[in-house]
Design an enzyme around this catalytic site. Structure first.
Site, PDB file in Angstrom:
ATOM      1  N   ARG A  35     -61.581  51.386  35.988  1.00 29.00           N
ATOM      2  CA  ARG A  35     -61.590  50.102  36.714  1.00 29.00           C
ATOM      3  C   ARG A  35     -62.487  49.094  36.005  1.00 29.00           C
ATOM      4  O   ARG A  35     -62.271  47.897  36.073  1.00 29.00           O
ATOM      5  CB  ARG A  35     -62.007  50.273  38.183  1.00 29.00           C
ATOM      6  CG  ARG A  35     -62.106  48.920  38.928  1.00 29.00           C
ATOM      7  CD  ARG A  35     -62.002  49.026  40.455  1.00 29.00           C
ATOM      8  NE  ARG A  35     -62.731  50.143  41.005  1.00 29.00           N
ATOM      9  CZ  ARG A  35     -64.074  50.197  41.118  1.00 29.00           C
ATOM     10  NH1 ARG A  35     -64.815  49.191  40.723  1.00 29.00           N
ATOM     11  NH2 ARG A  35     -64.641  51.273  41.611  1.00 29.00           N
TER      12      ARG A  35
ATOM     13  N   TYR B 211     -47.619  27.326  41.899  1.00 28.12           N
ATOM     14  CA  TYR B 211     -46.826  28.497  42.244  1.00 28.12           C
ATOM     15  C   TYR B 211     -46.959  28.785  43.747  1.00 28.12           C
ATOM     16  O   TYR B 211     -48.053  28.653  44.302  1.00 28.12           O
ATOM     17  CB  TYR B 211     -47.327  29.671  41.402  1.00 28.12           C
ATOM     18  CG  TYR B 211     -46.561  30.943  41.596  1.00 28.12           C
ATOM     19  CD1 TYR B 211     -45.258  31.070  41.127  1.00 28.12           C
ATOM     20  CD2 TYR B 211     -47.134  32.025  42.243  1.00 28.12           C
ATOM     21  CE1 TYR B 211     -44.556  32.248  41.305  1.00 28.12           C
ATOM     22  CE2 TYR B 211     -46.429  33.212  42.417  1.00 28.12           C
ATOM     23  CZ  TYR B 211     -45.142  33.307  41.950  1.00 28.12           C
ATOM     24  OH  TYR B 211     -44.442  34.467  42.124  1.00 28.12           O
TER      25      TYR B 211
ATOM     26  N   ASP C  26     -52.746  27.420  34.531  1.00 28.16           N
ATOM     27  CA  ASP C  26     -51.777  28.512  34.623  1.00 28.16           C
ATOM     28  C   ASP C  26     -50.721  28.226  33.547  1.00 28.16           C
ATOM     29  O   ASP C  26     -49.908  27.312  33.678  1.00 28.16           O
ATOM     30  CB  ASP C  26     -51.157  28.533  36.030  1.00 28.16           C
ATOM     31  CG  ASP C  26     -50.120  29.651  36.206  1.00 28.16           C
ATOM     32  OD1 ASP C  26     -49.565  30.106  35.188  1.00 28.16           O
ATOM     33  OD2 ASP C  26     -49.843  30.038  37.348  1.00 28.16           O
TER      34      ASP C  26
ATOM     35  N   LYS D 180     -44.039  37.478  33.067  1.00 20.06           N
ATOM     36  CA  LYS D 180     -42.985  36.589  32.563  1.00 20.06           C
ATOM     37  C   LYS D 180     -42.857  36.700  31.033  1.00 20.06           C
ATOM     38  O   LYS D 180     -42.504  37.752  30.553  1.00 20.06           O
ATOM     39  CB  LYS D 180     -43.266  35.170  33.046  1.00 20.06           C
ATOM     40  CG  LYS D 180     -43.731  35.083  34.518  1.00 20.06           C
ATOM     41  CD  LYS D 180     -42.657  35.474  35.516  1.00 20.06           C
ATOM     42  CE  LYS D 180     -43.180  35.693  36.937  1.00 20.06           C
ATOM     43  NZ  LYS D 180     -43.937  34.612  37.533  1.00 20.06           N
TER      44      LYS D 180
HETATM   45  C1  PLP Z   1     -44.885  34.465  38.674  1.00 15.90           C
HETATM   46  C2  PLP Z   1     -45.966  33.458  38.629  1.00 15.90           C
HETATM   47  C3  PLP Z   1     -47.236  33.722  39.164  1.00 15.90           C
HETATM   48  C4  PLP Z   1     -47.555  35.006  39.894  1.00 15.90           C
HETATM   49  O1  PLP Z   1     -47.501  36.090  39.053  1.00 15.90           O
HETATM   50  P1  PLP Z   1     -47.143  37.599  39.547  1.00 15.90           P
HETATM   51  O2  PLP Z   1     -47.208  38.359  38.274  1.00 15.90           O
HETATM   52  O3  PLP Z   1     -45.808  37.548  40.173  1.00 15.90           O
HETATM   53  O4  PLP Z   1     -48.213  37.976  40.514  1.00 15.90           O
HETATM   54  C5  PLP Z   1     -48.203  32.745  39.030  1.00 15.90           C
HETATM   55  N1  PLP Z   1     -47.946  31.575  38.428  1.00 15.90           N
HETATM   56  C6  PLP Z   1     -46.735  31.282  37.921  1.00 15.90           C
HETATM   57  C7  PLP Z   1     -46.508  29.957  37.286  1.00 15.90           C
HETATM   58  C8  PLP Z   1     -45.698  32.200  38.013  1.00 15.90           C
HETATM   59  O5  PLP Z   1     -44.497  31.903  37.512  1.00 15.90           O
END
Ligand code: PLP
Length: 404
Positions: free
Chosen positions: A57, A110, A182, A207
């Site tokens: 962890r 998001y 982000d 992604k």
């Molecule tokens: C998918 C996404 C998230 C969240 O990510 P997870 O891996 O699904 O928890 C945050 N910000 C953006 C822009 C996203 O596309």
């Protein structure tokens, strides 16, 4: 060894074969804990006086390699991996904001980040406001005495509106407020917020970083002092850490990040050009299109236009659903950045939780569709989209576009 180019870093940083029985690939350290050579050594490791792993962890060699590689690709001192993108977002926001603070956000964030901001407001009295961030003056006016963080997404999902990261970073620096970006929609291959003056960058690694639709993960990259603080608090004590196998899959995905992104972008460029001017299409939102309202900004802060396109068809929800149902190659799914081309309907899927009034303000109507271009041949993607258009052609013409 320091490497100069992105593509080389993506394959090599963080792995020294000689330290791992000459294994070409990074080994998966599937272990919860690590054995101390002596009681004294254990004492020193806990005191931070001796290098060495303690417990997964806190740190794990496979995960550490991913963290180092992502730090190199984003141009930061250190990376921290989390179990999901939202674990990364929540770690950063909870780790850096305190009760009574205010967070200034870009107008679109998001959906779950939006949910988290509301939760923080209710539970912790940490307020937020959403701002289009188009001008320096607008941002200066929106910064209040307790604004402690600026949080941005660019491009903003699903309308692809951009925020000028360099401009925001400049205003924020004058006020001493850290800027968090982000960067999920771009990946470090297309956009590097730290180089533009921002302080912290985070990803849903689920992604483009993964790229193969088989991992949920998150990454944060920033300066050593901030990352050290996050590692010692929210990562360690809240504990939403990444599993070694997921880190290994992400390391595998990252090796091809540059070539994948080039193909995603190329496919998006081809498809956007074909969608534009199609009789069933109303508008196309794509930062790589030279008629995109913020094309100049896109050219300045992004390497290419990205692999995401949103578009509105003539019609409403019924037409949008018929269009999606007629597709065969293109899969109906949320998420993005995978090898498979994905389509989704923001008004009833990713943005269904957003109040209709706010959705309208964000430009998310019932006829808006979002396409994540995959790695297939663009000709096949286009042929599939034509199936959608044919289905629209065959719909009864009684539909009243306005009432849908
Ligand atoms: C998918 C996404 C998230 C969240 O990510 P997870 O891996 O699904 O928890 C945050 N910000 C953006 C822009 C996203 O596309």
């Amino acid at each position: 060894m320091k490497y100069e180019h992105f593509e080389t870093k993506a394959i090599h940083v963080g792995h020294d074969q000689s330290q791992h029985n000459d294994s070409l690939a990074v080994p998966i350290y599937q272990t919860s804990t690590f054995v101390f050579p002596s009681a004294e050594s254990g004492e020193r490791r806990f005191a931070g006086q001796e290098q060495g792993y303690v417990y997964s962890r806190l740190s794990n060699p496979t995960v550490a390699c991913l963290e180092e590689r992502m730090a190199a690709l984003e141009g930061g001192d250190r990376g921290l991996a989390f179990a999901s993108g939202m674990a990364a977002v929540s770690a950063v926001l909870l780790g850096l904001a305190k009760t009574g603070d205010h967070i200034l956000c870009s107008e679109g964030v998001y959906g779950c980040t939006y949910g988290l901001l509301h939760y923080m407001e209710e539970k912790l009295n940490i307020s937020h406001s959403l701002l289009s961030m188009e001008t320096k003056e607008e941002i200066e006016q929106a910064i209040v005495h307790n604004t402690s963080l600026i949080y941005i997404e660019s491009p903003i999902n699903p309308t692809m509106k951009l925020v000028d990261l360099q401009m925001v970073a400049h205003v924020a620096k004058e006020k001493g407020i850290p800027v968090i970006v982000d960067n999920t929609f771009c990946s470090p291959y297309l956009q590097q917020p730290l180089a533009l003056g921002c302080d912290l960058v985070l990803h849903s690694a689920t992604k483009y970083i993964c790229g193969h639709g088989d991992v949920i993960g998150g990454i944060v990259v920033g300066r050593e002092d901030v990352m050290k603080q996050l590692a010692a608090t929210v990562q360690k004590d809240i504990g939403g850490v990444m599993a070694p196998f997921d880190a290994w899959l992400l390391l595998r995905g990252i090796k091809t990040l540059a070539i994948r992104l080039d193909r995603h972008c190329e496919n998006a460029e081809k498809i956007a050009a074909l969608l534009k001017g199609h009789p069933h299409i109303e508008s196309v939102y794509f930062p790589g299109d030279n008629q995109f309202p913020q094309y100049a900004l896109a050219q300045r802060q992004m390497k290419r236009g990205g692999g995401m396109i949103s578009f509105t068809i003539k019609g409403g929800k019924e037409e949008a659903q018929q269009f999606m149902n007629a597709l065969s190659l293109i899969k109906i799914a949320v998420s993005l950045g995978d090898a498979e081309t994905l389509i989704q309907h923001p008004a009833t899927m990713t943005h269904a939780v957003v109040a209709e009034e706010d959705r309208e303000k964000m430009g998310i109507g019932q006829n808006l569709l979002r396409l994540s271009l995959g790695l297939e041949a663009w000709q096949d993607i286009w042929e599939d989209l034509e199936r959608g258009f044919t289905a629209l052609q065959n719909m009864p013409t009684v539909t009243n576009y306005e009432s849908n």
